[in-house]
Design an enzyme around this catalytic site. Sequence first.
Site, PDB file in Angstrom:
ATOM      1  N   TYR A 128       0.904  -1.072  -0.168  1.00 41.35           N
ATOM      2  CA  TYR A 128       0.162   0.178  -0.017  1.00 41.35           C
ATOM      3  C   TYR A 128       0.847   1.480  -0.096  1.00 41.35           C
ATOM      4  O   TYR A 128       1.624   0.929   0.805  1.00 41.35           O
ATOM      5  CB  TYR A 128      -0.668  -0.263   1.223  1.00 41.35           C
ATOM      6  N   ASP A 137       8.971   2.642  -0.212  1.00 45.40           N
ATOM      7  CA  ASP A 137       8.719   3.647   0.670  1.00 45.40           C
ATOM      8  C   ASP A 137       8.609   3.269   2.416  1.00 45.40           C
ATOM      9  O   ASP A 137       7.773   1.971   2.614  1.00 45.40           O
ATOM     10  CB  ASP A 137       6.685   3.194  -0.061  1.00 45.40           C
ATOM     11  N   LYS A 193       3.949   8.837   9.147  1.00 47.41           N
ATOM     12  CA  LYS A 193       3.629   8.249  10.745  1.00 47.41           C
ATOM     13  C   LYS A 193       5.016   8.910  11.124  1.00 47.41           C
ATOM     14  O   LYS A 193       4.634   9.520  11.646  1.00 47.41           O
ATOM     15  CB  LYS A 193       4.044   6.515  10.005  1.00 47.41           C
TER      16      LYS A 193
HETATM   17  C1  LIG Z   1       0.299   4.204   5.903  1.00 44.98           C
HETATM   18  C2  LIG Z   1       1.225   4.931   4.283  1.00 44.98           C
HETATM   19  C3  LIG Z   1       1.320   5.244   3.704  1.00 44.98           C
HETATM   20  C4  LIG Z   1      -0.508   6.739   3.567  1.00 44.98           C
HETATM   21  O1  LIG Z   1       0.502   7.191   4.410  1.00 44.98           O
HETATM   22  P1  LIG Z   1      -0.972   8.216   4.873  1.00 44.98           P
HETATM   23  O2  LIG Z   1      -0.059   9.407   5.598  1.00 44.98           O
HETATM   24  O3  LIG Z   1      -1.683   7.631   5.328  1.00 44.98           O
HETATM   25  O4  LIG Z   1      -1.432   9.079   3.670  1.00 44.98           O
HETATM   26  C5  LIG Z   1       2.054   5.340   2.377  1.00 44.98           C
HETATM   27  N1  LIG Z   1       2.715   4.205   2.232  1.00 44.98           N
HETATM   28  C6  LIG Z   1       2.848   3.293   3.707  1.00 44.98           C
HETATM   29  C7  LIG Z   1       3.782   2.224   3.173  1.00 44.98           C
HETATM   30  C8  LIG Z   1       2.290   3.338   4.469  1.00 44.98           C
HETATM   31  O5  LIG Z   1       2.191   2.048   5.913  1.00 44.98           O
END
Ligand SMILES: *Cc1c(COP(=O)(O)O)cnc(C)c1O
Length: 429
Positions: A141, A236, A264
């Site tokens: 994701y 990511d 995060k």
């Molecule tokens: C949480 C997350 C996102 C999205 O971040 P948001 O601040 O919710 O837009 C993207 N990539 C990864 C791997 C994530 O865990």
Amino acid sequence: MNSKDLFERSKKVSPGGVHSPVRSFASVGGTPVFFQKAEGAKLFDVEGKEYIDYCQSFGPLLFGHRHPDIAGVVRETVETAWSFGACEPYSLELAEFITSKIPWVEKIRFVNSGTEAVMSALRVARASTGRNKILKFDGCYHGHLDALLVKAGSGLAGLSSSDSAGIGIEMIQNTLVLPLDDESSLEALFQKEGEQIAVVVIEPLPANYGLLIQRKEFLQKISMLAKNYGALVLFDEVISGFRVGFQGMAGELGIEPDLVCYGKILGGGFPVGAYAGKAKYMDLVAPSGPVYQAGTLSANPFGMRAGLASLKKAWNENPYKTLEEDCRYFTGELASLLDRYTGLKWQAICHGSLFWFKEFSETPVRNLTQIPKGHKENFARLFHTLLKEGIYLAPSGYEVGFLSTVHTKEILNETLNKAESGLKKEYSK
Ligand SMILES: *Cc1c(COP(=O)(O)O)cnc(C)c1O
């Protein structure tokens, strides 16, 4: 005030009653709990009931809720300035701190979410390579940007289908999708289309569809093929960055990405994301280069200062080894309890302070199709059993759990005791 009434009211004014879908309990059933207060490892709902929190806002709170060291700088921020929309020293300090500790981060741009970070990094990759295609993996994701809300169509890349309504085919026609953990598909795809691929984007620790720990060889293969074909690699690390270790998975594996995204933990509980990488890529971003990206509240003082306080604390105290040991202890003990009472054999998957429970499988689960059947239902029953006892997990079997430094041995053992009494009641019926 109770959760049921609040949820009814919420549904009248917001879609599904929530501002992010997983919060609605759609995956586990029942009414979502409305929380009012939090401290350390504990949450308090609107009816005054207390919970031990293993969701931790889905990862940002490495030091738990409202840690005094972070609360201090937040209070100072209230007294100095909330937002300038102009240059200030706080984002500079955070940028200098990160670039001095992570070699593949030579330059960094702060944004307001992980989604925004990934979206912007893709733009840089396309500008840098002059190519259009993006390769992603099923089971990762990357936020809700159009180009990445895709899943493999017939299992073959090039036949992707959208994961959401409202995304025009033109938004995803350049997105290729492959399964995780599969070097031969990767090689075949690069042979066919490698020279059109701008960037390969991957969660080096896929933690948004369960915890699908990858083999190092697979990630090395991505890195090598991308290099050979002139594509960039984007890690990511929105969830794994500053979580599995200060340098995230890239540091742990010794694989340097061309571009990296954070979020995060980076904002210490405030909305912050970042994209970063080698200067030769990041200098393509406006105003030094032609890639446009901007933000009214970007580098907001709350996020910058809370982020710096969190990252300094993480760097100085280096809590990672203890977190991992505690996570292994806790999840191991909980798995034994589950085995004893539920009539199913469970498995705790752990990496650093991230964990995921699923039904036992003989071979490691490294891609989506290997997740055991019935997982969603098994998890939903477990979730509600623990919730009744005052243990809060993320409300979906595909979300991971998090330990933070405030989950002391006492808290962990308190959780295990509560879990045991709940399991005894629920599963002996
Ligand atoms: C949480 C997350 C996102 C999205 O971040 P948001 O601040 O919710 O837009 C993207 N990539 C990864 C791997 C994530 O865990």
